[in-house]
Scaffold this active site. Structure first.
Site, PDB file in Angstrom:
ATOM      1  N   TYR A 133       5.490  17.672  10.916  1.00 35.63           N
ATOM      2  CA  TYR A 133       6.421  16.560  11.189  1.00 35.63           C
ATOM      3  C   TYR A 133       7.870  17.016  11.182  1.00 35.63           C
ATOM      4  O   TYR A 133       8.762  16.163  11.096  1.00 35.63           O
ATOM      5  CB  TYR A 133       6.282  15.475  10.113  1.00 35.63           C
ATOM      6  CG  TYR A 133       4.870  15.064   9.795  1.00 35.63           C
ATOM      7  CD1 TYR A 133       4.119  14.308  10.697  1.00 35.63           C
ATOM      8  CD2 TYR A 133       4.286  15.407   8.582  1.00 35.63           C
ATOM      9  CE1 TYR A 133       2.826  13.921  10.383  1.00 35.63           C
ATOM     10  CE2 TYR A 133       2.995  15.023   8.266  1.00 35.63           C
ATOM     11  CZ  TYR A 133       2.271  14.281   9.180  1.00 35.63           C
ATOM     12  OH  TYR A 133       0.987  13.902   8.866  1.00 35.63           O
ATOM     13  N   GLU A 186       0.832  -1.223   0.000  1.00 39.58           N
ATOM     14  CA  GLU A 186       0.000   0.000   0.000  1.00 39.58           C
ATOM     15  C   GLU A 186       0.854   1.256   0.000  1.00 39.58           C
ATOM     16  O   GLU A 186       0.814   2.045   0.946  1.00 39.58           O
ATOM     17  CB  GLU A 186      -0.858   0.037   1.266  1.00 39.58           C
ATOM     18  CG  GLU A 186      -1.909  -1.002   1.350  1.00 39.58           C
ATOM     19  CD  GLU A 186      -2.495  -1.074   2.750  1.00 39.58           C
ATOM     20  OE1 GLU A 186      -2.062  -0.332   3.649  1.00 39.58           O
ATOM     21  OE2 GLU A 186      -3.382  -1.893   2.935  1.00 39.58           O
ATOM     22  N   CYS A 207      -0.759  33.333   9.612  1.00 38.54           N
ATOM     23  CA  CYS A 207      -0.480  34.108  10.811  1.00 38.54           C
ATOM     24  C   CYS A 207      -0.199  33.233  12.013  1.00 38.54           C
ATOM     25  O   CYS A 207      -0.979  33.202  12.979  1.00 38.54           O
ATOM     26  CB  CYS A 207      -1.614  35.091  11.069  1.00 38.54           C
ATOM     27  SG  CYS A 207      -1.287  36.600  10.178  1.00 38.54           S
ATOM     28  N   GLU A 208       0.799  32.450  11.919  1.00 35.27           N
ATOM     29  CA  GLU A 208       1.465  31.809  13.045  1.00 35.27           C
ATOM     30  C   GLU A 208       2.797  31.331  12.495  1.00 35.27           C
ATOM     31  O   GLU A 208       3.021  31.428  11.289  1.00 35.27           O
ATOM     32  CB  GLU A 208       0.636  30.676  13.660  1.00 35.27           C
ATOM     33  CG  GLU A 208       0.298  29.509  12.793  1.00 35.27           C
ATOM     34  CD  GLU A 208      -0.463  28.450  13.606  1.00 35.27           C
ATOM     35  OE1 GLU A 208       0.204  27.734  14.366  1.00 35.27           O
ATOM     36  OE2 GLU A 208      -1.693  28.357  13.485  1.00 35.27           O
ATOM     37  N   TYR A 242       0.845  13.832   0.541  1.00 33.50           N
ATOM     38  CA  TYR A 242       0.400  14.529   1.754  1.00 33.50           C
ATOM     39  C   TYR A 242       0.625  16.034   1.645  1.00 33.50           C
ATOM     40  O   TYR A 242       0.937  16.699   2.623  1.00 33.50           O
ATOM     41  CB  TYR A 242       1.087  13.932   2.998  1.00 33.50           C
ATOM     42  CG  TYR A 242       0.949  12.431   3.051  1.00 33.50           C
ATOM     43  CD1 TYR A 242      -0.269  11.843   3.372  1.00 33.50           C
ATOM     44  CD2 TYR A 242       2.018  11.591   2.753  1.00 33.50           C
ATOM     45  CE1 TYR A 242      -0.416  10.463   3.377  1.00 33.50           C
ATOM     46  CE2 TYR A 242       1.876  10.204   2.767  1.00 33.50           C
ATOM     47  CZ  TYR A 242       0.665   9.651   3.082  1.00 33.50           C
ATOM     48  OH  TYR A 242       0.529   8.289   3.097  1.00 33.50           O
ATOM     49  N   GLY A 292       2.101   4.976  -0.568  1.00 30.32           N
ATOM     50  CA  GLY A 292       1.565   6.309  -0.842  1.00 30.32           C
ATOM     51  C   GLY A 292       2.716   7.170  -1.344  1.00 30.32           C
ATOM     52  O   GLY A 292       2.871   7.433  -2.533  1.00 30.32           O
TER      53      GLY A 292
HETATM   54  N1  LLP Z   1      -1.389   2.007   4.387  1.00 28.97           N
HETATM   55  C1  LLP Z   1      -1.959   2.510   5.489  1.00 28.97           C
HETATM   56  C2  LLP Z   1      -2.936   1.732   6.226  1.00 28.97           C
HETATM   57  C3  LLP Z   1      -1.593   3.786   5.921  1.00 28.97           C
HETATM   58  O1  LLP Z   1      -2.140   4.282   7.028  1.00 28.97           O
HETATM   59  C4  LLP Z   1      -0.652   4.537   5.180  1.00 28.97           C
HETATM   60  C5  LLP Z   1      -0.253   5.877   5.610  1.00 28.97           C
HETATM   61  C6  LLP Z   1      -0.105   3.990   4.023  1.00 28.97           C
HETATM   62  C7  LLP Z   1      -0.500   2.697   3.659  1.00 28.97           C
HETATM   63  C8  LLP Z   1       0.877   4.713   3.144  1.00 28.97           C
HETATM   64  O2  LLP Z   1       2.060   5.081   3.764  1.00 28.97           O
HETATM   65  P1  LLP Z   1       3.222   5.745   2.875  1.00 28.97           P
HETATM   66  O3  LLP Z   1       3.648   4.741   1.853  1.00 28.97           O
HETATM   67  O4  LLP Z   1       2.658   6.945   2.221  1.00 28.97           O
HETATM   68  O5  LLP Z   1       4.303   6.087   3.820  1.00 28.97           O
HETATM   69  N2  LLP Z   1       0.958  12.500   6.507  1.00 28.97           N
HETATM   70  C9  LLP Z   1       2.186  11.794   6.837  1.00 28.97           C
HETATM   71  C10 LLP Z   1       2.132  10.353   6.489  1.00 28.97           C
HETATM   72  C11 LLP Z   1       0.967   9.668   7.141  1.00 28.97           C
HETATM   73  C12 LLP Z   1       0.803   8.293   6.671  1.00 28.97           C
HETATM   74  C13 LLP Z   1      -0.457   7.717   7.164  1.00 28.97           C
HETATM   75  N3  LLP Z   1      -0.680   6.407   6.685  1.00 28.97           N
HETATM   76  C14 LLP Z   1       3.352  12.480   6.129  1.00 28.97           C
HETATM   77  O6  LLP Z   1       3.123  13.452   5.425  1.00 28.97           O
HETATM   78  O7  LLP Z   1       4.506  12.063   6.304  1.00 28.97           O
END
Ligand code: LLP
Length: 407
Positions: free
Chosen positions: A308, A265, A334-335, A362, A267
């Site tokens: 982060y 999965e 404004c922060e 993201y 992202g």
């Molecule tokens: N599968 C599940 C169940 C997840 O919760 C996530 C990400 C992924 C796959 C994908 O993860 P990736 O391959 O993108 O690392 N907003 C944060 C990242 C939060 C990820 C949440 N879950 C950032 O910008 O670093």
């Protein structure tokens, strides 16, 4: 990592003229090539990629991902519906909720989408409603601490996600009680995971648990591959992960007695580097200690640096050969709104265009209207042409759902 002035032959500065700033730009070719890289890395196993929609959920990006041969993982009913609008069939979608109301589960089931069960109470409720009539997946919390930041480490013991591996006996009781048809087991340990070791460790947890589930069709290793954010950053060696995990997986399948599918999965891996946030310098402000570049964007459009402490490379598109100096690139919110601190950039003047890299994952998907600001337009570069895939918001969008009441 070069600082491109063009994407697929399209001049980035022309995009500013055409669509204005701030602007999210996505390189479609890069997304497709990332899908291919992953497919190659896992070519010795029956692989299914379920793109983590939450990273970037524009319908056109989802269509592109589908074209490239992947399915999707959705974490809300809305993401699942976006996926269906993009052309995914319900079988190509997995729904991985985190503590949602049962009505949402029912809605997903009615759409024909498989559910990834993430708590014992949900398993119970699911069992009461559907018994063994539907195939389902179970999200295991493997108790592995990994990830680039505690906020994105989600497979450790204290994390809210999944069902603790220590609760396997209770899981099995519920499966038995309702004769649940468990066809998959899932883990996701976190984001920005560098080492193949972590994926292998997770695999071992899955393999051991899997022996208790005779009807499995797949094991889902989640996402989390780290991409390069800094100029000399090391990224996950997906070829190495592919080799190591695939070979352990094939060994396991022999023991299990059947060939299963391996699901991932990703992202960030698919969309992070494909995305650029193009912004304009509104002001260059010197103080006795720091020179600030204030741009026409901020944490409302890209929250990762503030949320982060994430590092995003920035470069000055308008003056690539200029003299270098140190700047703090800040947003207009404004922060405290720092995009990049103490960064060496070629000299910046008011009106220059800056590019913030790794903005695909993201970025827009976490954007908000904070400070009552409008969200940017999104442009996809595909086959050498820019396609507007989301219009810039207008003031009317801000007030669309507000009631102006008399009282
Ligand atoms: N599968 C599940 C169940 C997840 O919760 C996530 C990400 C992924 C796959 C994908 O993860 P990736 O391959 O993108 O690392 N907003 C944060 C990242 C939060 C990820 C949440 N879950 C950032 O910008 O670093």
């Amino acid at each position: 990592m070069p600082n491109p002035s063009h994407i697929q032959g399209v001049e980035i500065s022309r995009l500013a003229d055409q669509f204005g700033t701030p602007l999210y730009i996505y390189d479609g070719e890069k997304i497709v090539s990332q899908v291919k890289t992953l497919q190659e890395a896992f070519s010795t196993v029956p692989l299914k990629i379920k793109y983590a929609t939450k990273a970037l959920s524009n319908i056109n990006i989802l269509k592109l991902i589908r074209k490239a041969g992947a399915g999707i993982d959705a974490v809300s009913i809305e993401e699942a519906k976006l996926g269906m609008l993009a052309g995914f069939s319900s079988e190509e979608i997995m729904y991985t909720p985190s503590g949602v109301g049962f009505e949402e589960i029912q809605e997903a089931v009615e759409l024909g989408i498989m559910i990834n069960l993430d708590s014992l109470p949900l398993m119970e409720q699911f069992g009461r409603a559907y018994g063994g009539s539907l195939g389902a997946c179970i999200r295991i919390n493997p108790h592995i601490m990994a990830g680039g930041n505690i906020k994105i480490s989600v497979g450790h013991k204290e994390s809210k996600f999944g069902i603790s591996i220590e609760q396997l006996p209770q899981i099995l009781d519920v499966v038995e009680k309702y004769q649940l048809n468990i066809v998959g087991l899932h883990i996701h340990t976190g984001s920005d995971i560098l080492d193949a070791e972590v994926f292998l460790k997770g695999g071992n947890v899955l393999f051991e648990a899997a022996m208790k589930f005779p009807n499995l069709k797949f094991l889902d290793f989640g996402g989390g591959f780290k991409v390069a954010y800094k100029p000399h950053d090391v990224a996950t060696d997906v070829m190495e992960v592919g080799r190591a995990v695939s070979s352990a997986f094939q060994e396991f399948c022999k023991t299990y007695g059947r060939q299963l599918e391996l699901w991932l999965e990703p992202g960030k891996f698919l969309v992070s580097e494909a995305g650029y946030l193009l912004v304009k310098a509104n002001v260059v402000k010197e103080t006795p200690t720091v020179t600030f570049v204030g741009v026409d964007s901020g944490l409302n459009h890209l929250i990762r640096p503030m949320m982060y402490d994430a590092y995003h490379s920035v470069y000055n598109l308008s003056n690539p050969e200029g003299k270098k100096a140190k700047y703090n690139v800040v947003g207009y919110i404004c922060e405290t709104d720092t995009i990049a601190a103490h960064r060496e950039l070629t000299e910046v003047k008011q009106g220059d265009l800056l590019v913030i890299k790794n903005a695909g994952a993201y970025g827009f998907s976490m954007a908000s209207n904070y400070n009552s600001r409008l969200r940017p337009a999104e442009v996809l570069i595909w086959e050498g042409k820019p396609i507007l895939i989301r219009r810039r918001e207008e003031f009317e969008d801000l007030i669309r759902h507000q009631e102006i009441c008399e009282f």
